[in-house]
Design a protein around this motif. Structure first.
Motif, PDB file in Angstrom:
ATOM      1  N   ARG A   1       0.969   3.976  -3.040  1.00 53.05           N
ATOM      2  CA  ARG A   1       0.602   5.394  -2.906  1.00 53.05           C
ATOM      3  C   ARG A   1       1.585   6.275  -3.687  1.00 53.05           C
TER       4      ARG A   1
ATOM      5  N   ALA B   1       0.817  -1.216   0.000  1.00 49.68           N
ATOM      6  CA  ALA B   1       0.000   0.000   0.000  1.00 49.68           C
ATOM      7  C   ALA B   1       0.854   1.271   0.000  1.00 49.68           C
ATOM      8  N   LEU B   2       1.935   1.264   0.775  1.00 52.42           N
ATOM      9  CA  LEU B   2       2.781   2.472   0.832  1.00 52.42           C
ATOM     10  C   LEU B   2       3.481   2.722  -0.498  1.00 52.42           C
TER      11      LEU B   2
ATOM     12  N   LYS C   1      -6.777   7.837  -2.976  1.00 54.52           N
ATOM     13  CA  LYS C   1      -5.929   7.427  -4.111  1.00 54.52           C
ATOM     14  C   LYS C   1      -6.467   6.140  -4.742  1.00 54.52           C
TER      15      LYS C   1
ATOM     16  N   GLU D   1      -8.777   5.145   1.537  1.00 55.68           N
ATOM     17  CA  GLU D   1      -8.719   5.892   2.810  1.00 55.68           C
ATOM     18  C   GLU D   1      -8.052   7.252   2.637  1.00 55.68           C
ATOM     19  N   VAL D   2      -7.152   7.331   1.660  1.00 54.77           N
ATOM     20  CA  VAL D   2      -6.404   8.580   1.447  1.00 54.77           C
ATOM     21  C   VAL D   2      -6.720   9.175   0.064  1.00 54.77           C
TER      22      VAL D   2
ATOM     23  N   GLU E   1      -8.545  -0.721  -1.971  1.00 55.31           N
ATOM     24  CA  GLU E   1      -9.462  -0.527  -0.832  1.00 55.31           C
ATOM     25  C   GLU E   1      -8.759   0.251   0.282  1.00 55.31           C
ATOM     26  N   ILE E   2      -7.488  -0.054   0.474  1.00 53.16           N
ATOM     27  CA  ILE E   2      -6.701   0.662   1.503  1.00 53.16           C
ATOM     28  C   ILE E   2      -6.431   2.100   1.044  1.00 53.16           C
ATOM     29  N   LEU E   3      -6.052   2.247  -0.223  1.00 53.68           N
ATOM     30  CA  LEU E   3      -5.712   3.586  -0.735  1.00 53.68           C
ATOM     31  C   LEU E   3      -6.922   4.516  -0.754  1.00 53.68           C
TER      32      LEU E   3
END
Lengths: 61, 288
Positions: free
Chosen positions: B61, B57-58, B110, B107-108, B103-105
């Motif tokens: 991003r 995920a990092l 992206k 949140e921010v 799905e995680i991105l």
């Protein structure tokens, strides 16, 4: 967890980077005409790491 | 040639001469570098080993920022290169993993789409600029200087990803374009030992020493690397190894960008020379 990894992980959660410049390095950057620091999306990193459970993993160590 | 420049953590925090040299050298070849703003850590292999999903995920991003800029990314650090290249390759090949990461991105704000590629500075110089143009730009060649190259692990490995990306000896060809001679030495492909720092410092020191012994035995007058971690391991590391093993190692260490910059006729400033812990004096020859 090895100390080296734990230190990297703590820095990552707190600053969004595993290595951050020291005060003297920030001053040096300014002296030689480089930008003070490179911008970091710390808040986004913290949101991502909260979502993945990484922050909880680290705080439990 | 236009790239989103991903600086990573270590270079802006510790290795300013590398940063300055890249800023001076790459535009001279018509490479436009656009700084990527508001990036985050790449994240390196240590984070990958702690939590694979966070690593995906990092890195993703950062890839999203390149996609928003609409240009491929150029990296300078081997760890950054490995993370961004591996995650880009993984997410392009596996839609189910991409969906999980997106799905995680979300949140921010992206979304990774898989629209760009990731290159290392060596890829850009070797493939886009070309060795001939690099050679043509040399005004003050390092004629006869015996260089031990240290490509570092992640410029060439894992080979399942890098196979077909670049010749293993691309760095050597670029070094030779500066007029220097590259030497062969035993265990050239071996790690510098740097990744073991903070985990097993004694083993890290032993690994670095093995490489230094082999370089010295092969007659190395200079070590050239593209990886900021390898740089620290050999530049600062030589002091520690000298002290610990009571052996003499005084081989100057340069980032490839520094070597090329000097070969192009641009001098290093006094503060840059002093930032090297193993003195550069034996190889400067009027270049300061």
């Amino acid at each position: 967890m090895p100390d080296g990894f734990a230190a990297q992980a703590k820095n990552l959660v707190e600053t969004g980077r595993v290595v951050t410049p020291t005060g003297s390095m920030v001053r040096k950057r300014e002296q030689i005409g480089l930008s003070k620091e490179h911008s970091t999306a710390t808040e986004d990193v913290q949101k991502i790491l909260k979502k993945t459970g990484f922050s909880k993993l680290i705080s439990s160590k | 040639m236009k790239y989103g420049l991903y600086w990573g953590c270590l270079i802006p925090a510790r290795e300013l001469s590398y940063e300055v040299s890249v800023n001076k050298v790459m535009p001279a070849f018509g490479v436009e570098l656009v700084k990527m703003e508001d990036t985050n850590c790449c994240a390196p292999f240590g984070i990958q080993s702690l939590d694979y999903t966070s690593w995906l995920a990092l890195a993703a991003r950062n890839l999203c920022i390149g996609e928003e800029m609409g240009i491929d990314i150029m990296t300078l650090c081997n760890d950054c290169y490995e993370s961004l290249l591996m995650v880009n390759t993984t997410l392009k090949a596996h839609p189910e993993v991409r969906n999980q990461v997106n799905e995680i991105l979300a949140e921010v704000g992206k979304e990774y789409k898989g629209k760009i590629d990731v290159k290392n500075m060596i890829d850009v110089l070797y493939d886009d600029v070309g060795v001939k143009k690099v050679k043509d730009a040399v005004e003050n060649p390092f004629t006869g200087l015996k260089v031990a190259t240290q490509p570092g692990c992640h410029l060439t490995k894992p080979k399942r990803i890098h196979f077909g990306v670049r010749e293993f000896d691309a760095l050597d060809e670029l070094v030779m374009a500066t007029g220097a001679d590259t030497i062969s030495y035993e265990r050239r492909e071996m790690c510098c030992g740097g990744p073991l720092r903070g985990i097993n410092d004694e083993l890290a020191r032993d690994v670095a020493r093995i490489k230094l012994v082999n370089m010295k035995n092969a007659g190395a007058e200079c070590i050239v690397t593209v990886c900021p971690f390898c740089f620290v391991e050999f530049d600062l590391g030589q002091l520690e190894i000298r002290r610990h093993f009571k052996e003499e190692y005084t081989i100057p260490v340069l980032h490839f960008a520094e070597l090329l910059r000097m070969a192009m006729g641009m001098k290093l400033d006094d503060w840059e020379i002093k930032s090297h812990r193993t003195p550069l004096a034996p190889i400067l020859n009027g270049r300061s």
